[in-house]
Design an enzyme around this catalytic site. Sequence first.
Site, PDB file in Angstrom:
ATOM      1  N   GLY A  28       4.459   3.788   8.789  1.00  0.00           N
ATOM      2  CA  GLY A  28       5.790   3.863   8.416  1.00  0.00           C
ATOM      3  C   GLY A  28       7.077   3.696   8.973  1.00  0.00           C
ATOM      4  O   GLY A  28       6.811   3.658  10.413  1.00  0.00           O
ATOM      5  N   LYS A  96       1.179  11.514   1.102  1.00  0.00           N
ATOM      6  CA  LYS A  96       1.665  10.258   2.074  1.00  0.00           C
ATOM      7  C   LYS A  96       0.451   9.091   1.422  1.00  0.00           C
ATOM      8  O   LYS A  96      -0.325   9.049   0.746  1.00  0.00           O
ATOM      9  CB  LYS A  96       0.927  10.635   3.477  1.00  0.00           C
ATOM     10  CG  LYS A  96       1.719  11.394   4.364  1.00  0.00           C
ATOM     11  CD  LYS A  96       1.087  11.564   5.582  1.00  0.00           C
ATOM     12  CE  LYS A  96       0.529  10.579   6.300  1.00  0.00           C
ATOM     13  NZ  LYS A  96       1.328   9.454   6.566  1.00  0.00           N
ATOM     14  N   GLY A  97       0.848   8.041   1.630  1.00  0.00           N
ATOM     15  CA  GLY A  97       0.067   6.733   1.915  1.00  0.00           C
ATOM     16  C   GLY A  97       1.059   5.774   0.938  1.00  0.00           C
ATOM     17  O   GLY A  97       0.436   4.755   0.197  1.00  0.00           O
ATOM     18  N   GLY A  99       2.506   3.282   2.292  1.00  0.00           N
ATOM     19  CA  GLY A  99       2.414   2.209   2.990  1.00  0.00           C
ATOM     20  C   GLY A  99       0.944   1.764   2.959  1.00  0.00           C
ATOM     21  O   GLY A  99       0.688   0.722   3.179  1.00  0.00           O
ATOM     22  N   GLU A 105      -4.930   7.088   8.262  1.00  0.00           N
ATOM     23  CA  GLU A 105      -4.080   8.538   8.608  1.00  0.00           C
ATOM     24  C   GLU A 105      -4.684   9.540   8.535  1.00  0.00           C
ATOM     25  O   GLU A 105      -4.606  10.461   9.592  1.00  0.00           O
ATOM     26  CB  GLU A 105      -2.663   8.381   7.714  1.00  0.00           C
ATOM     27  CG  GLU A 105      -2.041   7.257   7.966  1.00  0.00           C
ATOM     28  CD  GLU A 105      -0.761   7.088   6.910  1.00  0.00           C
ATOM     29  OE1 GLU A 105       0.049   6.297   7.153  1.00  0.00           O
ATOM     30  OE2 GLU A 105      -0.881   7.671   5.795  1.00  0.00           O
ATOM     31  N   LYS A 123      12.856  13.854   2.559  1.00  0.00           N
ATOM     32  CA  LYS A 123      11.610  14.035   2.059  1.00  0.00           C
ATOM     33  C   LYS A 123      10.912  15.514   2.135  1.00  0.00           C
ATOM     34  O   LYS A 123       9.783  15.778   1.483  1.00  0.00           O
ATOM     35  CB  LYS A 123      10.794  13.364   3.210  1.00  0.00           C
ATOM     36  CG  LYS A 123      11.075  12.007   3.629  1.00  0.00           C
ATOM     37  CD  LYS A 123      10.377  11.015   2.455  1.00  0.00           C
ATOM     38  CE  LYS A 123      10.676   9.606   3.116  1.00  0.00           C
ATOM     39  NZ  LYS A 123      10.050   9.123   3.919  1.00  0.00           N
TER      40      LYS A 123
END
EC number: 5.3.1.6
Length: 224
Positions: A28, A96-97, A99, A105, A123
Amino acid sequence: MEYSDKQIAAQEAVRYIKDGMVIGIGSGSTVNEFLYCLAARMRKERLQVVGIPASKKSERLATELGIPLTTFATYQNVDIAIDGTDEIDDQLYLVKGGGGSLVREKMIDLVAETFIVIASGKKKIKKLGSFPVPVEVVPFGWQATEQRLQQFGCQTNLRMVEEDIFVSDNQNYIIDCDFKEIDDAEALHRSLKQIVGVIETGIFINMVDKAIVADNGELSILEK
């Protein structure tokens, strides 16, 4: 020179890197800033480290910057993992994720002795859910998997890149699940993982040791 919040968080994270460390490298835009800062410190201090990247994008940038890379075949233990996030709440739970590298990760972050998240203030939220939860799924029968995901009350979208289906570094598909608001992230993660065809979710529970958050130039260090 005026630094962005991402750069401020990245600069702080580099302070935790010590000579000889094996570093888990997330992915990221904020992690990219970390890599720039790490490369600069390596040149200045002749710091000797190796990294295990979670994505091909991070691998390419680290290589361009001269950061030595390795794999789990050589090192099964990671001293510290640095990663970004799409959302982080007061319990230091993550979504998350965005990307598309959530499986790798999570693998790196789980084995790391210390897992540090770096993020800009936008965030940081009270309750997870404003960002869709990425769910990595087996390509075979993804339509049936998507239908089962929808039974949990979310709107789903198969991730696309223009006209093509997005394919993760692990050659899987990602279904983005919009729950609007998540009341029990841990229970939701467990339930989604039980669906046949689901490989992993982008909900990260009880993994973060420290979060470095920069908001309008102000730095906050969050710990459990």
